[in-house]
Design an enzyme around this catalytic site. Structure first.
Site, PDB file in Angstrom:
ATOM      1  N   GLU A 298       0.817  -1.219   0.000  1.00 16.20           N
ATOM      2  CA  GLU A 298       0.000   0.000   0.000  1.00 16.20           C
ATOM      3  C   GLU A 298       0.845   1.259   0.000  1.00 16.20           C
ATOM      4  O   GLU A 298       0.526   2.240  -0.667  1.00 16.20           O
ATOM      5  CB  GLU A 298      -0.966   0.000   1.190  1.00 16.20           C
ATOM      6  CG  GLU A 298      -2.125  -0.986   1.050  1.00 16.20           C
ATOM      7  CD  GLU A 298      -1.753  -2.425   1.367  1.00 16.20           C
ATOM      8  OE1 GLU A 298      -0.676  -2.644   1.979  1.00 16.20           O
ATOM      9  OE2 GLU A 298      -2.524  -3.343   1.004  1.00 16.20           O
TER      10      GLU A 298
ATOM     11  N   HIS B  86     -10.708  -4.860   8.121  1.00 19.06           N
ATOM     12  CA  HIS B  86     -11.278  -4.609   6.800  1.00 19.06           C
ATOM     13  C   HIS B  86     -12.385  -3.552   6.851  1.00 19.06           C
ATOM     14  O   HIS B  86     -12.676  -2.925   5.845  1.00 19.06           O
ATOM     15  CB  HIS B  86     -11.872  -5.891   6.208  1.00 19.06           C
ATOM     16  CG  HIS B  86     -10.854  -6.831   5.656  1.00 19.06           C
ATOM     17  ND1 HIS B  86      -9.911  -7.434   6.439  1.00 19.06           N
ATOM     18  CD2 HIS B  86     -10.625  -7.261   4.384  1.00 19.06           C
ATOM     19  CE1 HIS B  86      -9.144  -8.201   5.672  1.00 19.06           C
ATOM     20  NE2 HIS B  86      -9.550  -8.104   4.426  1.00 19.06           N
TER      21      HIS B  86
END
Lengths: 325, 371
Positions: free
Chosen positions: A60, A129
């Site tokens: 990321e 998440h």
């Protein structure tokens, strides 16, 4: 006009902008052939090719740096963070770098990056998440944070985000991706960033909220109407910059307010809204402004989600305290 | 049975030794200024060689003056550069004007030689945003403060160049400590995966503030970290301007030919402290080690080389020193004349369109700052 789910409207927004501006690039983990884990980029690689929509290595921070560098070379990057719970890996690129690019270069460079990411609870994801981390973003100067609650808003706001010359975090509530359809115009249209929307008019109480809680709030408003209360629901749509004018207009109209957020209570957007109301409209208030928010725990394992997440019943309970004060 | 199993096992020790074995230090000039590797001798004219020397001498003076200006309270944040001139300036010398530099905070000399006006470097040091307002046509970004962040951005700049069909490179710098960061690995890995025209330089000056390079990693060289990313890695004598130039020039050639990025480790040394903000190198370095590295000085060896060629003399050197002092004086004057920075100036450069909440705060600060 076509009936679309929110995820279809999001895909349509990217398609519209990729057709309009060849500098728009879409990238992230699994966004290419796979069309994204939620299929947000479904079909885009077929239409625009691998040069413009591509998979990145799984890192990321690297994706964030890539977006910054591509922005420096004149591109308009739309990066997908697969789940917003992964944002901690890329916090420097977002809050430390993109958010400051214009500022630290004295206006010489910009980061016209859109960060799209699924977030929010209620869909039984694994850990890390679903977290509601929008407050973390809203607290970083230099960022705009947009959270749509409908397919129509999602498309118009995402197009605005992509065209914005400063970084925009665009958070897509997972529960809303396919929960309902709505008429969405073909082609381009924009909804201004920083503009709230009164989703339901009312005169006795204002519910100020955003994201999935807009729908819980509307549900609550409908039930309260059966008991004779007229409830207004203001959908912020952008949590930074806040649309103070629309908030205050609603407060002055109803005199009673609750602020609803799905996120944990501490240092959240709701607290910011309450502070703004206190500073600007205290004399219009007939009752204290109360909040509905989640408990200050880590986002729960999925089995406790249904109790942890605020719902229309919690909203009704708090609304009544304010209505009967 | 047992012996068969043993035989089938991978010889991990030999594998690692073989990797390290392949990373020999590239050197062209030895400490005496003698050419030890004719094959690697870069193709530079006498004028180019003189120009590189000029820049190194100039930058050594700039470093000395910057340290003394800092001590007088006339400069702010400053990271000394003496010792790293070959590593910094010969790498920049191998670039074209259109190449883009993403520096770390010690890499101010490279961006000055790439076109940043000197007074802006001083404004950067003083913490004035105009120091970071890079003029149009100067292809650099202001120095990165977060260690390693420039590596992932360099991958993006390089990919952008490739997508735009440019025959240019993105070059970025970090130190031996920076090579431990996640962003270091992500940067070289992304650039490798995209075959992006990037050059990643690690100036291994042996200490990340005080932590010695031996404590950063079990890897024997930093250059060999390129192997894992599947890209070329080269270790050069970072006190040898010709070796540094050669390595960067070759990397640039590969990059613009579509062959992807290169990682270059330059073995160098900073003579001074980490920064002028109170670092005391005697706490972590011995004077023996300082002396050992000062013997390798890039200016000394390059001067010897040029003098032997008959293209450098004391008069030329004095000329450069005088010029540097003159320029520095002028630049400081210009920096002094720059209007003081205001909070309202900063609000102006936060967004393209100022949001309402900032407009409200703008009025408050405009009032405060007009008094």
């Amino acid at each position: 006009m076509a009936q679309m789910t929110m995820i279809q409207a999001i895909t349509d927004a990217m398609r519209t902008e990729m057709r309009r501006d060849e500098k728009v690039l879409v990238f992230g983990e699994d966004v290419g052939v796979n069309g994204g884990v939620f299929r947000a980029t479904e079909g885009l690689q077929n239409e625009f090719g691998e040069e413009r929509i591509f998979d990145t290595p799984l890192a990321e921070s690297g994706i964030g740096g890539l977006a910054i560098g591509l922005g420096l070379q004149g591109f308009r990057p739309v990066m997908e963070l697969q789940f917003f719970g992964f944002v901690f890996e890329v916090m420097d690129s977002i809050a430390g770098q993109m958010a400051r690019m214009r500022y630290r270069s004295g206006g010489r460079y910009t980061s016209p990056v859109t960060i799209r990411s699924p977030f929010g609870g209620g869909v039984h994801t694994p850990e890390m998440h679903a977290d509601n981390l929008e407050g973390l973003m809203a607290q970083s100067p230099g960022l705009k944070v947009v959270i749509p609650s409908t397919p129509y808003d999602a498309k118009g706001l995402l197009i605005s985000a992509i065209r914005d010359n400063d970084p925009v975090i665009f958070l897509e509530h997972m529960k809303l991706y396919r929960s309902f359809r709505q008429e969405v115009p073909e082609g381009e249209y924009t909804i201004p960033i920083g503009k709230a929307d009164v989703k339901r008019e009312g005169s006795d109480l204002s519910i100020i909220t955003y994201g999935a809680m807009v729908h819980e709030s509307i549900k609550a408003a409908e039930e309260l109407e059966k008991e004779g209360y007229s409830v207004e629901v203001v959908d912020l749509r952008t949590i930074t910059p806040l649309d103070i004018d629309t908030i205050i207009a609603s407060v002055e109209k109803t005199g009673r307010v609750i602020v609803v957020q799905e996120a944990q209570r501490q240092a959240g957007i709701a607290a910011q809204v309450v502070a703004e109301i206190n500073e600007r409209a205290i004399l219009s208030l007939e009752a204290p402004v109360l909040r509905v928010a989640a408990a200050d725990t880590v986002f729960p394992f999925s089995q406790a989600e249904s109790v942890w997440l605020p719902n229309h019943k919690d909203i009704i309970e708090t609304a009544k305290k304010v209505l009967t004060f | 049975m047992a012996s068969k199993e043993q035989k089938a096992q991978f010889d991990v020790k030999t594998q690692l030794e073989n990797v390290t074995e392949q990373f020999k230090t590239l050197q062209v000039l030895n400490e005496e200024g003698e050419v030890v590797n004719e094959a690697a001798m870069p193709d530079l004219t006498d004028e180019q060689l003189q120009e590189l020397m000029r820049r190194m001498v100039y930058t050594r003076i700039l470093d000395q003056r910057s340290i003394s200006l800092n001590r007088q309270g006339r400069l702010g944040f400053y990271a000394p550069t003496a010792g790293q001139e070959a590593s910094q300036l010969a790498s920049q010398f191998a670039l074209e004007k259109e190449d883009f530099i993403l520096p770390g905070y010690r890499d101010v000399p490279q961006i000055i030689w790439h076109g940043l006006p000197l007074h802006q470097a001083f404004l950067f040091s003083r913490g004035h945003f105009q120091g970071n307002q890079i003029p149009e046509g100067v292809n650099v970004i202001s120095p990165q403060i977060i260690i390693g962040a420039q590596y992932i951005q360099a991958a993006g700049v390089a990919l952008g160049m490739k997508k735009n069909g440019k025959k240019t490179v993105a070059i970025t710098y970090t130190g031996d400590g920076g090579a431990s960061q996640g962003d270091f690995y992500e940067g070289i890995n992304f650039a490798g995966a995209f075959k992006a025209p990037a050059i990643f330089i690690v100036q291994n000056n042996r200490f990340a503030i005080s932590t010695p390079v031996e404590k950063q990693s079990a890897a024997k060289t930093i250059a060999q970290k390129a192997v894992a990313a599947g890209i070329p890695g080269i270790q050069v004598d970072g006190m040898d301007p010709l070796a540094v130039y050669k390595a960067v020039k070759d990397a640039r050639e590969r990059a613009v030919n579509g062959e992807g990025p290169t990682l270059i480790e330059t073995l160098t040394y900073r003579y001074g402290p980490h920064t002028m903000a109170g670092d005391d190198p005697t706490r972590y370095r011995t004077s023996e080690l300082d002396n050992e590295w000062e013997q390798k000085d890039p200016l000394v060896r390059f001067r010897k080389f040029l003098e032997k060629k008959g293209i450098w003399n004391e008069e030329m050197e004095t000329g450069v020193i005088e010029q540097a002092k003159e320029d520095i004086k002028e630049a400081i004057k210009k920096a002094d004349e720059t209007p003081k920075q205001k909070v309202t100036d900063l609000m102006d450069i936060m967004f393209e369109d100022m949001p309402n909440y900032l407009k409200e705060q703008y009025e408050i600060y405009r009032e405060k700052e007009s008094k």
